[in-house]
Design an enzyme around this catalytic site. Structure first.
Site, PDB file in Angstrom:
ATOM      1  N   PRO A   1      99.623 -11.452 -31.508  1.00  0.00           N
ATOM      2  CA  PRO A   1     101.015 -11.883 -31.386  1.00  0.00           C
ATOM      3  C   PRO A   1     101.721 -11.335 -30.153  1.00  0.00           C
ATOM      4  O   PRO A   1     101.538 -10.177 -29.776  1.00  0.00           O
ATOM      5  CB  PRO A   1     101.672 -11.333 -32.663  1.00  0.00           C
ATOM      6  N   ASN A   2     102.512 -12.213 -29.577  1.00  0.00           N
ATOM      7  CA  ASN A   2     103.388 -11.935 -28.434  1.00  0.00           C
ATOM      8  C   ASN A   2     102.646 -11.803 -27.099  1.00  0.00           C
ATOM      9  O   ASN A   2     103.284 -11.729 -26.050  1.00  0.00           O
ATOM     10  CB  ASN A   2     104.250 -10.671 -28.681  1.00  0.00           C
TER      11      ASN A   2
ATOM     12  N   GLU B   1      88.072  -2.971 -28.770  1.00  0.00           N
ATOM     13  CA  GLU B   1      89.528  -3.053 -28.952  1.00  0.00           C
ATOM     14  C   GLU B   1      90.209  -2.701 -27.631  1.00  0.00           C
ATOM     15  O   GLU B   1      89.850  -1.695 -27.008  1.00  0.00           O
ATOM     16  CB  GLU B   1      89.915  -2.053 -30.053  1.00  0.00           C
TER      17      GLU B   1
ATOM     18  N   ALA C   1     100.531  -6.157 -32.405  1.00  0.00           N
ATOM     19  CA  ALA C   1     101.106  -5.337 -33.478  1.00  0.00           C
ATOM     20  C   ALA C   1     100.277  -5.383 -34.760  1.00  0.00           C
ATOM     21  O   ALA C   1     100.359  -4.456 -35.576  1.00  0.00           O
ATOM     22  CB  ALA C   1     102.536  -5.785 -33.751  1.00  0.00           C
TER      23      ALA C   1
ATOM     24  N   ARG D   1     107.161 -10.602 -20.868  1.00  0.00           N
ATOM     25  CA  ARG D   1     107.553  -9.669 -21.907  1.00  0.00           C
ATOM     26  C   ARG D   1     107.429  -8.237 -21.392  1.00  0.00           C
ATOM     27  O   ARG D   1     106.347  -7.796 -21.009  1.00  0.00           O
ATOM     28  CB  ARG D   1     106.576  -9.876 -23.066  1.00  0.00           C
TER      29      ARG D   1
ATOM     30  N   TYR E   1     103.822  -4.062 -19.862  1.00  0.00           N
ATOM     31  CA  TYR E   1     102.632  -4.922 -19.966  1.00  0.00           C
ATOM     32  C   TYR E   1     102.210  -5.564 -18.648  1.00  0.00           C
ATOM     33  O   TYR E   1     101.181  -6.245 -18.601  1.00  0.00           O
ATOM     34  CB  TYR E   1     102.877  -6.006 -21.028  1.00  0.00           C
TER      35      TYR E   1
ATOM     36  N   HIS F   1      94.044  -2.275 -25.622  1.00  0.00           N
ATOM     37  CA  HIS F   1      95.509  -2.267 -25.564  1.00  0.00           C
ATOM     38  C   HIS F   1      95.916  -2.065 -24.119  1.00  0.00           C
ATOM     39  O   HIS F   1      95.421  -1.145 -23.447  1.00  0.00           O
ATOM     40  CB  HIS F   1      96.105  -1.173 -26.450  1.00  0.00           C
TER      41      HIS F   1
ATOM     42  N   ASN G   1      92.584  -7.743 -28.570  1.00  0.00           N
ATOM     43  CA  ASN G   1      93.871  -7.054 -28.542  1.00  0.00           C
ATOM     44  C   ASN G   1      94.691  -7.727 -29.623  1.00  0.00           C
ATOM     45  O   ASN G   1      95.219  -8.829 -29.424  1.00  0.00           O
ATOM     46  CB  ASN G   1      94.543  -7.190 -27.176  1.00  0.00           C
TER      47      ASN G   1
ATOM     48  N   ARG H   1     103.442   6.076 -26.875  1.00  0.00           N
ATOM     49  CA  ARG H   1     104.603   5.286 -27.304  1.00  0.00           C
ATOM     50  C   ARG H   1     105.043   5.719 -28.706  1.00  0.00           C
ATOM     51  O   ARG H   1     104.682   6.798 -29.159  1.00  0.00           O
ATOM     52  CB  ARG H   1     104.253   3.788 -27.209  1.00  0.00           C
TER      53      ARG H   1
HETATM   54  C1  DQA Z   1      99.571  -3.767 -27.467  1.00  0.00           C
HETATM   55  C2  DQA Z   1     100.223  -2.537 -28.107  1.00  0.00           C
HETATM   56  C3  DQA Z   1     100.815  -2.895 -29.460  1.00  0.00           C
HETATM   57  O1  DQA Z   1     101.419  -1.747 -30.059  1.00  0.00           O
HETATM   58  C4  DQA Z   1     101.877  -3.963 -29.308  1.00  0.00           C
HETATM   59  O2  DQA Z   1     102.383  -4.346 -30.572  1.00  0.00           O
HETATM   60  C5  DQA Z   1     101.391  -5.156 -28.547  1.00  0.00           C
HETATM   61  C6  DQA Z   1     100.531  -4.937 -27.384  1.00  0.00           C
HETATM   62  C7  DQA Z   1      99.057  -3.472 -26.039  1.00  0.00           C
HETATM   63  O3  DQA Z   1      98.305  -4.280 -25.530  1.00  0.00           O
HETATM   64  O4  DQA Z   1      99.447  -2.461 -25.441  1.00  0.00           O
HETATM   65  O5  DQA Z   1     101.766  -6.275 -28.829  1.00  0.00           O
HETATM   66  O6  DQA Z   1      98.443  -4.137 -28.245  1.00  0.00           O
END
Ligand code: DQA
Length: 145
Positions: free
Chosen positions: A11-12, A99, A78, A19, A24, A101, A75, A108
């Protein structure tokens, strides 16, 4: 036949580049997926890229990876911090799981410090920006080699 890697973004992450760019970065998801396709080709791999804002869709994509993908780079955004269901789906996949991020989640908010997915992951790459996806493919080539 080159090994196929399923690259999943949660998501996102469709909003990459727009964003919170200080966290990011400026690259879009299309930029990231293009760079991953190029790196995969150099490594003798192919990537099948998907993004979804929906937990169930991500689970379906992980199930689909059981038929033909050699590994998964994920990735989960959240959902990393909340989804036992995504962990269960990854546990039903036999190949390597990496995985990623983009941000350093450990620097954070505390709510980002725990990952359900890490219990299954063969490697975890955090805080390397979008370059982390390329590192994941490099590692995937080593694991599959
Ligand atoms: C994320 C870190 C997560 O905590 C966050 O909710 C994201 C992006 C990252 O790529 O740093 O959406 O996975």
């Amino acid at each position: 036949m080159p090994s196929q890697i399923t690259l999943l973004n949660g998501p996102n992450l469709n909003l990459l580049g727009q964003r919170q760019p200080r966290i990011y970065g400026a690259e879009t998801l299309a930029d990231v997926e293009g760079a991953c396709a190029a790196r995969a080709a150099e490594l003798g791999l192919t990537v099948d890229c998907h993004q979804s804002n929906h937990e169930g869709d991500l689970i379906d994509l992980i199930h689909a990876a059981r038929n033909g993908a050699a590994g998964i780079v994920i990735n989960a955004g959240a959902y990393t911090h909340t989804s036992v269901a995504i962990l269960d789906a990854l546990n039903a996949f036999d190949g390597p799981v990496i995985e990623v991020h983009i941000s350093n989640v450990h620097a954070r908010e505390a709510l980002r410090h725990h990952s359900h997915i890490s219990a299954r992951a063969d490697a975890v790459i955090v805080g390397c920006g979008t370059q982390g996806y390329l590192f994941a493919l490099d590692r995937m080539a080593t694991l599959l080699g």
